[in-house]
Structures are given as C-alpha cells and as structure tokens.
Write a protein that holds these residues in place. Structure first.
Motif, PDB file in Angstrom:
ATOM      1  N   GLY A 184       1.018  -1.535  -0.058  1.00  0.00           N
ATOM      2  CA  GLY A 184      -0.097   0.173  -0.195  1.00  0.00           C
ATOM      3  C   GLY A 184       0.979   1.411  -0.146  1.00  0.00           C
ATOM      4  O   GLY A 184       2.026   1.876   0.702  1.00  0.00           O
ATOM      5  N   LEU A 185       1.126   1.937  -0.992  1.00  0.00           N
ATOM      6  CA  LEU A 185       1.452   3.121  -1.315  1.00  0.00           C
ATOM      7  C   LEU A 185       1.370   4.222  -1.194  1.00  0.00           C
ATOM      8  O   LEU A 185       1.483   5.035  -2.330  1.00  0.00           O
ATOM      9  CB  LEU A 185       3.051   2.779  -2.584  1.00  0.00           C
ATOM     10  N   GLY A 186       0.542   4.445  -0.431  1.00  0.00           N
ATOM     11  CA  GLY A 186      -0.121   5.818  -0.584  1.00  0.00           C
ATOM     12  C   GLY A 186       0.898   6.941   0.197  1.00  0.00           C
ATOM     13  O   GLY A 186       1.601   6.633   0.623  1.00  0.00           O
ATOM     14  N   ALA A 187       0.128   8.304   0.780  1.00  0.00           N
ATOM     15  CA  ALA A 187       1.239   8.503   1.679  1.00  0.00           C
ATOM     16  C   ALA A 187       2.024   8.439   2.917  1.00  0.00           C
ATOM     17  O   ALA A 187       3.182   8.109   2.601  1.00  0.00           O
ATOM     18  CB  ALA A 187       0.571   9.994   1.760  1.00  0.00           C
ATOM     19  N   ILE A 188       1.229   7.370   3.321  1.00  0.00           N
ATOM     20  CA  ILE A 188       1.978   6.516   4.781  1.00  0.00           C
ATOM     21  C   ILE A 188       2.526   5.983   3.742  1.00  0.00           C
ATOM     22  O   ILE A 188       3.947   5.715   4.367  1.00  0.00           O
ATOM     23  CB  ILE A 188       0.834   6.458   5.710  1.00  0.00           C
ATOM     24  N   GLY A 189       2.075   4.657   3.101  1.00  0.00           N
ATOM     25  CA  GLY A 189       3.168   4.275   2.941  1.00  0.00           C
ATOM     26  C   GLY A 189       4.548   4.458   1.912  1.00  0.00           C
ATOM     27  O   GLY A 189       5.669   3.688   2.633  1.00  0.00           O
ATOM     28  N   LEU A 190       4.891   5.234   1.495  1.00  0.00           N
ATOM     29  CA  LEU A 190       5.820   5.840   0.353  1.00  0.00           C
ATOM     30  C   LEU A 190       7.073   6.682   2.048  1.00  0.00           C
ATOM     31  O   LEU A 190       7.704   7.051   1.603  1.00  0.00           O
ATOM     32  CB  LEU A 190       5.170   6.805  -0.568  1.00  0.00           C
ATOM     33  N   GLY A 191       5.854   7.357   2.963  1.00  0.00           N
ATOM     34  CA  GLY A 191       6.323   7.943   3.824  1.00  0.00           C
ATOM     35  C   GLY A 191       7.571   6.159   4.912  1.00  0.00           C
ATOM     36  O   GLY A 191       8.422   6.270   5.242  1.00  0.00           O
ATOM     37  N   MET A 192       6.930   5.245   4.327  1.00  0.00           N
ATOM     38  CA  MET A 192       7.704   3.680   5.278  1.00  0.00           C
ATOM     39  C   MET A 192       8.235   3.614   4.574  1.00  0.00           C
ATOM     40  O   MET A 192       9.722   3.173   4.929  1.00  0.00           O
ATOM     41  CB  MET A 192       6.382   3.317   5.138  1.00  0.00           C
ATOM     42  N   VAL A 193       8.262   4.079   3.182  1.00  0.00           N
ATOM     43  CA  VAL A 193      10.001   3.327   2.150  1.00  0.00           C
ATOM     44  C   VAL A 193      10.692   4.077   2.221  1.00  0.00           C
ATOM     45  O   VAL A 193      11.564   3.702   2.259  1.00  0.00           O
ATOM     46  CB  VAL A 193       9.125   3.666   0.607  1.00  0.00           C
ATOM     47  N   THR A 194      10.878   5.395   2.602  1.00  0.00           N
ATOM     48  CA  THR A 194      11.935   6.808   2.475  1.00  0.00           C
ATOM     49  C   THR A 194      12.700   6.376   3.938  1.00  0.00           C
ATOM     50  O   THR A 194      13.826   6.658   3.823  1.00  0.00           O
ATOM     51  CB  THR A 194      11.423   7.894   2.047  1.00  0.00           C
ATOM     52  N   ILE A 195      11.919   6.256   4.973  1.00  0.00           N
ATOM     53  CA  ILE A 195      12.062   5.925   6.574  1.00  0.00           C
ATOM     54  C   ILE A 195      12.611   4.188   6.451  1.00  0.00           C
ATOM     55  O   ILE A 195      14.219   3.990   7.140  1.00  0.00           O
ATOM     56  CB  ILE A 195      10.577   6.248   7.779  1.00  0.00           C
ATOM     57  N   ALA A 196      12.014   3.753   6.425  1.00  0.00           N
ATOM     58  CA  ALA A 196      12.925   2.008   6.009  1.00  0.00           C
ATOM     59  C   ALA A 196      13.731   1.649   5.046  1.00  0.00           C
ATOM     60  O   ALA A 196      15.134   1.157   5.645  1.00  0.00           O
ATOM     61  CB  ALA A 196      11.530   1.358   5.461  1.00  0.00           C
ATOM     62  N   ARG A 197      14.360   2.590   4.348  1.00  0.00           N
ATOM     63  CA  ARG A 197      15.342   2.956   3.589  1.00  0.00           C
ATOM     64  C   ARG A 197      16.381   3.306   4.492  1.00  0.00           C
ATOM     65  O   ARG A 197      17.711   3.037   4.247  1.00  0.00           O
ATOM     66  CB  ARG A 197      15.408   3.469   2.672  1.00  0.00           C
ATOM     67  N   THR A 198      16.491   4.650   5.565  1.00  0.00           N
ATOM     68  CA  THR A 198      17.393   4.945   6.630  1.00  0.00           C
ATOM     69  C   THR A 198      17.820   3.439   6.925  1.00  0.00           C
ATOM     70  O   THR A 198      18.302   3.999   8.032  1.00  0.00           O
ATOM     71  CB  THR A 198      17.127   6.234   7.331  1.00  0.00           C
ATOM     72  N   HIS A 199      16.878   2.316   7.722  1.00  0.00           N
ATOM     73  CA  HIS A 199      17.354   1.718   7.939  1.00  0.00           C
ATOM     74  C   HIS A 199      18.374   0.287   7.164  1.00  0.00           C
ATOM     75  O   HIS A 199      18.236  -0.697   7.634  1.00  0.00           O
ATOM     76  CB  HIS A 199      16.329   0.882   8.752  1.00  0.00           C
ATOM     77  N   ALA A 200      18.417   0.609   6.216  1.00  0.00           N
ATOM     78  CA  ALA A 200      19.154  -0.017   5.039  1.00  0.00           C
ATOM     79  C   ALA A 200      19.277  -1.174   4.601  1.00  0.00           C
ATOM     80  O   ALA A 200      19.623  -2.260   5.668  1.00  0.00           O
ATOM     81  CB  ALA A 200      20.954  -0.013   5.773  1.00  0.00           C
ATOM     82  N   PRO A 201      17.677  -2.111   4.702  1.00  0.00           N
ATOM     83  CA  PRO A 201      17.414  -3.770   4.888  1.00  0.00           C
ATOM     84  C   PRO A 201      18.220  -3.833   3.710  1.00  0.00           C
ATOM     85  O   PRO A 201      18.371  -3.274   2.804  1.00  0.00           O
ATOM     86  CB  PRO A 201      15.833  -3.197   4.914  1.00  0.00           C
ATOM     87  N   ARG A 202      18.334  -5.473   3.514  1.00  0.00           N
ATOM     88  CA  ARG A 202      18.910  -6.045   2.047  1.00  0.00           C
ATOM     89  C   ARG A 202      18.138  -5.498   0.696  1.00  0.00           C
ATOM     90  O   ARG A 202      18.992  -5.727   0.112  1.00  0.00           O
ATOM     91  CB  ARG A 202      18.762  -7.197   2.809  1.00  0.00           C
ATOM     92  N   LEU A 203      17.297  -5.760   1.296  1.00  0.00           N
ATOM     93  CA  LEU A 203      16.324  -5.127   0.292  1.00  0.00           C
ATOM     94  C   LEU A 203      15.039  -5.159   0.801  1.00  0.00           C
ATOM     95  O   LEU A 203      13.891  -5.797   1.875  1.00  0.00           O
ATOM     96  CB  LEU A 203      15.823  -7.235  -1.010  1.00  0.00           C
ATOM     97  N   LEU A 204      14.208  -3.730  -0.313  1.00  0.00           N
ATOM     98  CA  LEU A 204      13.484  -3.573   0.108  1.00  0.00           C
ATOM     99  C   LEU A 204      12.565  -3.422  -1.472  1.00  0.00           C
ATOM    100  O   LEU A 204      12.059  -2.771  -1.935  1.00  0.00           O
ATOM    101  CB  LEU A 204      13.199  -1.550   0.569  1.00  0.00           C
ATOM    102  N   ILE A 205      10.923  -4.052  -0.896  1.00  0.00           N
ATOM    103  CA  ILE A 205      10.161  -4.304  -1.938  1.00  0.00           C
ATOM    104  C   ILE A 205       8.339  -3.355  -1.650  1.00  0.00           C
ATOM    105  O   ILE A 205       8.286  -3.990  -0.759  1.00  0.00           O
ATOM    106  CB  ILE A 205       9.922  -5.567  -2.354  1.00  0.00           C
ATOM    107  N   GLY A 206       7.895  -2.530  -2.915  1.00  0.00           N
ATOM    108  CA  GLY A 206       6.685  -1.763  -2.591  1.00  0.00           C
ATOM    109  C   GLY A 206       5.764  -2.634  -3.617  1.00  0.00           C
ATOM    110  O   GLY A 206       6.382  -2.720  -4.485  1.00  0.00           O
ATOM    111  N   LEU A 207       4.750  -3.104  -3.184  1.00  0.00           N
ATOM    112  CA  LEU A 207       3.190  -3.612  -3.473  1.00  0.00           C
ATOM    113  C   LEU A 207       2.048  -2.164  -3.612  1.00  0.00           C
ATOM    114  O   LEU A 207       1.868  -1.712  -2.565  1.00  0.00           O
ATOM    115  CB  LEU A 207       3.097  -4.336  -2.340  1.00  0.00           C
TER     116      LEU A 207
END
Length: 354
Positions: A184-207
């Motif tokens: 779910g990549l509404g405003a909050i989901g996209l916020g989760m993406v940019t913030i999760a990126r700062t945690h440096a996961p091995r792989l980050l997938i958006g749906l």
C-alpha cells in the motif's frame, strides 16, 4: 477575525456539510491556530462512506461524536494564546499530534500516551474538533511541535502521516539483513519506504496497483516494486528469498487481500505489522500465525515520539517528500477533494486550504 468561520462538519455517513460555525474559544492554557493546510486521510474517506471503525453499529460502539469538524492532518500559525501558555509566540507555525491524551490513565502516566484509554483524536470528538476549518483550538493537553520555516507547506502537511509511517517502521524492528515488504503506497506507505530505507534493509519491496505510486516508491528507495494485479506477490517474494519469504511485512493498504497476501508471503518467525485501517470486518487464516509460521503480529497506531524526528528528517533531506502532495483544493471544494482522494488516478495525498 470574526465570530464565525467556515468548517467541514461530519453529521453522519455521506452527510458532511461545509458551513458557518463559531470560532473556537480558548482557555488560558490553549492556543488558537489559523489553519494553513489540512490533508485528507484514507480514514477520512472511509468515514464519509460510513466505515464501521468510526460509526460503529449503533450508539454503544460509535467512536465519533457527531456533528464534529473533521481533519487530523493539519498545521497552521498561532493567532492567539492563553495567558498560561509559555514558549510559543504569535505567528509561529505549529502542528499538534493527532491524539490528545488525558494524562490520567495508566497508559498516559507510563508514557504510552498514544494508547490513552479516552482515545481523543482530533476530528472525531466534541472537545477535539479537527483541522477542516479556518481556525482550530489546540487543546490544553495537546502535544504541540513547532515547524521550522524551511519546511514547505507540502512538507508540513505530511508531518502527521509520516510520523505514523515512522512508528510502523519502528514496530517492524528492521535489521540490515531483512527483506522488507510494504503493501500500500499511499502517502503513509511511501513515507514508510523512505524511512525504512534509512534502516538499510537487504531488500526493500513496495506493493501497489497504481503505476505512479510504484515509480514514486522506487524514487524513495524501494529496490523492487510489484503490482499485485499483475504479479503473484507471494510467489515472487519466495523466488527472491530462496523460498523463505520476507522477514517483515507492513500492511498499509487496509485491504483484506493485502492481509492474506502478507500472511502467505512472510517467512516462518517473520514480523507482520498491521497499520492499514479497514472499512469493514475482514477474514484471514489465523492458523498461519501460530500453528504454521509462528509469526509476530504487531499493531501500529498513530505516530508517538516521531514528530520531531520526522521534522528533522524532512529538514535535512533524509526523509523524502517530493511529489507526495499531488492535489490541493480550496476547502469549499471539499466534495471534489474527497472524490479525488478516493478515485483520482494520480492522487497520492490530497490537501485542502481554507
């Protein structure tokens, strides 16, 4: 200012009215803010359509106290303050956290104010009227934050939803070797993406099922984006993880299909975070959680202790916001604004200005 103002009040499902109401009166411990911009949350749209989470099945389980001025994503400038208010000046830009704690229950006393038993969120209660108005009172118990001038209007109105994003990501306890899925990549989901990126996961997938949101997720740091309407997401995630599944699945769509997709896609001993809000009751195979995979199920509610961090992240550029506010309407055109938020093909965050 005059004695009355325009505001969008909620009377019942499908019964919102933009009308004249009194300008709020403040006590010696409160501030009056002239609203600059207010965002429309997916929850606001579901409220318009009679979502059971808000309207309940009757008086006994109804959350909202109607009629009520809606809106819990807002910011504005201080135009009046009570005699006991210190550290706040007229003209400063301010935001108030969406929940007003009672400060008396055991949750509030232990610092877990976002779980306050009264659950008085702006835009749903008599004494916590919301930001869909020209002016708004910040309650004496409110948790307020100053907004630096360097933040744009479009950034400032995203502080509340991105605080929710940050809390959900924190609940997922993301580690460097994790495969993380955000559904779910509404405003909050996209916020989760940019913030999760700062945690440096091995792989980050958006749906998501909207192409513009998938592309924005890639801009914000997603390694891979998938459209569930075109791809068997669980199958693809298994391929990407050697048959194991993702470590963390954050549900931000508020969709029954998204929930079941996540339970299927997550690995044994994975962490599932539920953030999305559902219009109606849903069904899922609960056996997957315990008897099959022993998943950690984590709820995520509001954005506690995240506002200052989000403001700082926006200011230093580590939290991306470009293009999230896709549409802005005058508040008198609220019907068009809500329609766009619900079905606009390119809509992400729709905002209104008095």
């Amino acid at each position: 200012m005059g004695k009355t103002m325009k505001a969008l009040r909620m009377y019942g499902p499908y019964d919102f009215r933009y009308e004249d109401v009194p300008v709020p009166e403040i006590s010696e411990d409160e501030i009056l803010v002239k609203i600059d911009t207010a965002g429309i949350c997916a929850g606001d749209v579901k409220t318009l359509h009679g979502g059971i989470r808000i309207w309940g099945t009757g008086d006994s389980d109804r959350y909202i106290q109607a009629p009520c001025i809606g809106g819990h994503e807002f910011f504005g400038k201080v135009v009046e303050k009570g005699s006991n208010v210190a550290g706040i000046e007229i003209g400063e830009r301010m935001i108030s956290e969406q929940i007003v704690p009672c400060n008396n229950c055991s949750y509030c006393r232990s610092g877990k104010y976002w779980m306050c038993r009264q659950s008085d969120v702006y835009g749903f209660k008599d004494h916590t009227q919301g930001g869909f108005a020209e002016y708004m009172k910040f309650h004496k118990n409110a948790i307020n934050h100053k907004i630096p001038e360097k933040l744009s209007r479009e950034q400032a109105v995203l502080i509340e939803p991105f605080a929710c994003s940050m809390h959900a990501v924190e609940r997922g306890k993301i580690c460097h070797n994790d495969v993380v899925v955000i559904s779910g990549l509404g405003a909050i989901g996209l916020g989760m993406v940019t913030i999760a990126r700062t945690h440096a996961p091995r792989l980050l997938i958006g749906l998501d099922m909207k192409e513009n949101r998938l592309q924005k997720a890639k801009e914000f740091g997603a390694d891979i984006v998938l459209n569930p309407a075109e791809t068997d997401v669980a199958e693809e995630i298994e391929k990407l993880t050697g048959g194991y599944g993702c470590d963390v699945y954050i549900e931000a769509a508020g969709s029954e299909k998204s929930v079941n997709q996540g339970l299927k896609a997550i690995r044994n001993l994975g962490r599932y975070v539920q953030f999305g809000v559902f219009k109606d009751l849903i069904s899922a195979d609960w056996n997957i959680i315990g008897d099959t995979k022993e998943i950690d199920i984590l709820g995520s509610h509001l954005g506690p202790y995240c506002y200052d961090a989000v403001i700082q992240g926006m200011a230093d550029g580590s939290i991306k916001t470009d293009g999230i506010v896709s549409h802005t309407f005058k508040m008198c055109d609220w019907e068009k604004a809500f329609e766009t938020a619900e079905i606009g093909p390119d809509a992400i965050k729709v905002a209104m200005r008095p």
